[in-house]
Scaffold this motif. Sequence first.
Motif, PDB file in Angstrom:
ATOM      1  N   GLY A  90       4.899 -41.545  44.406  1.00  0.00           N
ATOM      2  CA  GLY A  90       4.337 -41.921  43.120  1.00  0.00           C
ATOM      3  C   GLY A  90       4.429 -40.811  42.099  1.00  0.00           C
ATOM      4  O   GLY A  90       5.087 -39.794  42.324  1.00  0.00           O
ATOM      5  N   PRO A  91       3.753 -40.979  40.955  1.00  0.00           N
ATOM      6  CA  PRO A  91       2.946 -42.165  40.609  1.00  0.00           C
ATOM      7  C   PRO A  91       3.829 -43.348  40.221  1.00  0.00           C
ATOM      8  O   PRO A  91       5.000 -43.175  39.884  1.00  0.00           O
ATOM      9  CB  PRO A  91       2.115 -41.672  39.425  1.00  0.00           C
ATOM     10  N   ASP A  93       4.172 -46.145  37.566  1.00  0.00           N
ATOM     11  CA  ASP A  93       3.726 -46.580  36.241  1.00  0.00           C
ATOM     12  C   ASP A  93       4.270 -47.948  35.868  1.00  0.00           C
ATOM     13  O   ASP A  93       3.812 -48.556  34.894  1.00  0.00           O
ATOM     14  CB  ASP A  93       4.178 -45.550  35.182  1.00  0.00           C
ATOM     15  N   ASP A  94       5.248 -48.424  36.620  1.00  0.00           N
ATOM     16  CA  ASP A  94       5.903 -49.687  36.298  1.00  0.00           C
ATOM     17  C   ASP A  94       6.326 -50.356  37.606  1.00  0.00           C
ATOM     18  O   ASP A  94       6.843 -49.681  38.511  1.00  0.00           O
ATOM     19  CB  ASP A  94       7.138 -49.424  35.424  1.00  0.00           C
ATOM     20  N   GLN A 131       9.580 -49.563  39.513  1.00  0.00           N
ATOM     21  CA  GLN A 131       9.712 -48.404  40.392  1.00  0.00           C
ATOM     22  C   GLN A 131       9.604 -48.789  41.870  1.00  0.00           C
ATOM     23  O   GLN A 131      10.089 -48.064  42.745  1.00  0.00           O
ATOM     24  CB  GLN A 131       8.650 -47.361  40.050  1.00  0.00           C
ATOM     25  N   GLY A 184      -0.667 -51.132  41.498  1.00  0.00           N
ATOM     26  CA  GLY A 184       0.021 -52.011  40.565  1.00  0.00           C
ATOM     27  C   GLY A 184      -0.873 -53.153  40.145  1.00  0.00           C
ATOM     28  O   GLY A 184      -1.993 -53.311  40.656  1.00  0.00           O
TER      29      GLY A 184
END
Length: 295
Positions: free
Chosen positions: A178-179, A181-182, A185, A262
């Motif tokens: 990670g991180p 963010d979308d 990914q 998520g």
Amino acid sequence: MAQRHLDLGWLRTFDAVGRLGSLTRAAQELGLTQPAVTYQIRRVEEQLGLSLFHRSQGGSRLTEAGEVLFRAVRASVERIDDAAQETLRKARDPAIRIFTDYGFAAFWLMPRVADFRRLHPKAEVHIVASQSLEDELERDTDAAMVFGARGDFPPSAKLLIPERVVPVCAPGFLERYGPFDDPAQFANVPLLHLETTEKARWLTWATWLAAHGVAREPEQGDLGLNTYGFVIQAALAEQGLALGWIGLVDHHLAQGGLIQVGPEITRHDRGYWLVPSPSAHGTTAALLDWLINET
């Protein structure tokens, strides 16, 4: 010990002769004399005005009319015998039997049944779990708690938990990959898949990602497992990202063993449904009402 059957009169006599093809063998099976069996068969033939058997030295063979009647009688006798055995079983064994899948049993149902039994210490509950749900509504159980859509179940079914799904992983996995963010990914990291031999009735990684505009199929580096318990164990062991069903992963999220990474997808028309037996009453009804209130 031989099963005791209800006395069905001519139905059982006709069934025995039709199956065995012999008045003598039917009499022996039923514990009757051959003349008594012959008398009952002749009475049925007289009432119908039809011959039901071709009689010869080699035995008794069903006529065309006899074949038609035999198919109906055979099915009826089997259903009556099954119902009689079920009635006797419930009289001897008042245990409550609930059918569900392994994941729901382990993560949602068993902890709540334990709480119920503390309130009702004499209640005996049997949880019957299977990963194959093709015949869940036909099983010899007092209720089924299974995943699907409203149209999959009879009107008596009640929605326990709507399908709410979030991607989850262990803290160590998040530190390595990670991180996030979308959702796009997620296509570049190992995913944990719940495998099934049936058409999936729940969200899969393919459908979850597609809802976010990401196309991805299982690929090298992913891990497929055949029970949801294994999926969660693999996620806790930092083997990949898993889809977490709210209601099943709440404990791990609360304890920090898993982290939501998520957005959530909710489908209100799908989820875990309670399908009670039409004969559910007494302690069974009390348990089912209690479980509904728990949601």
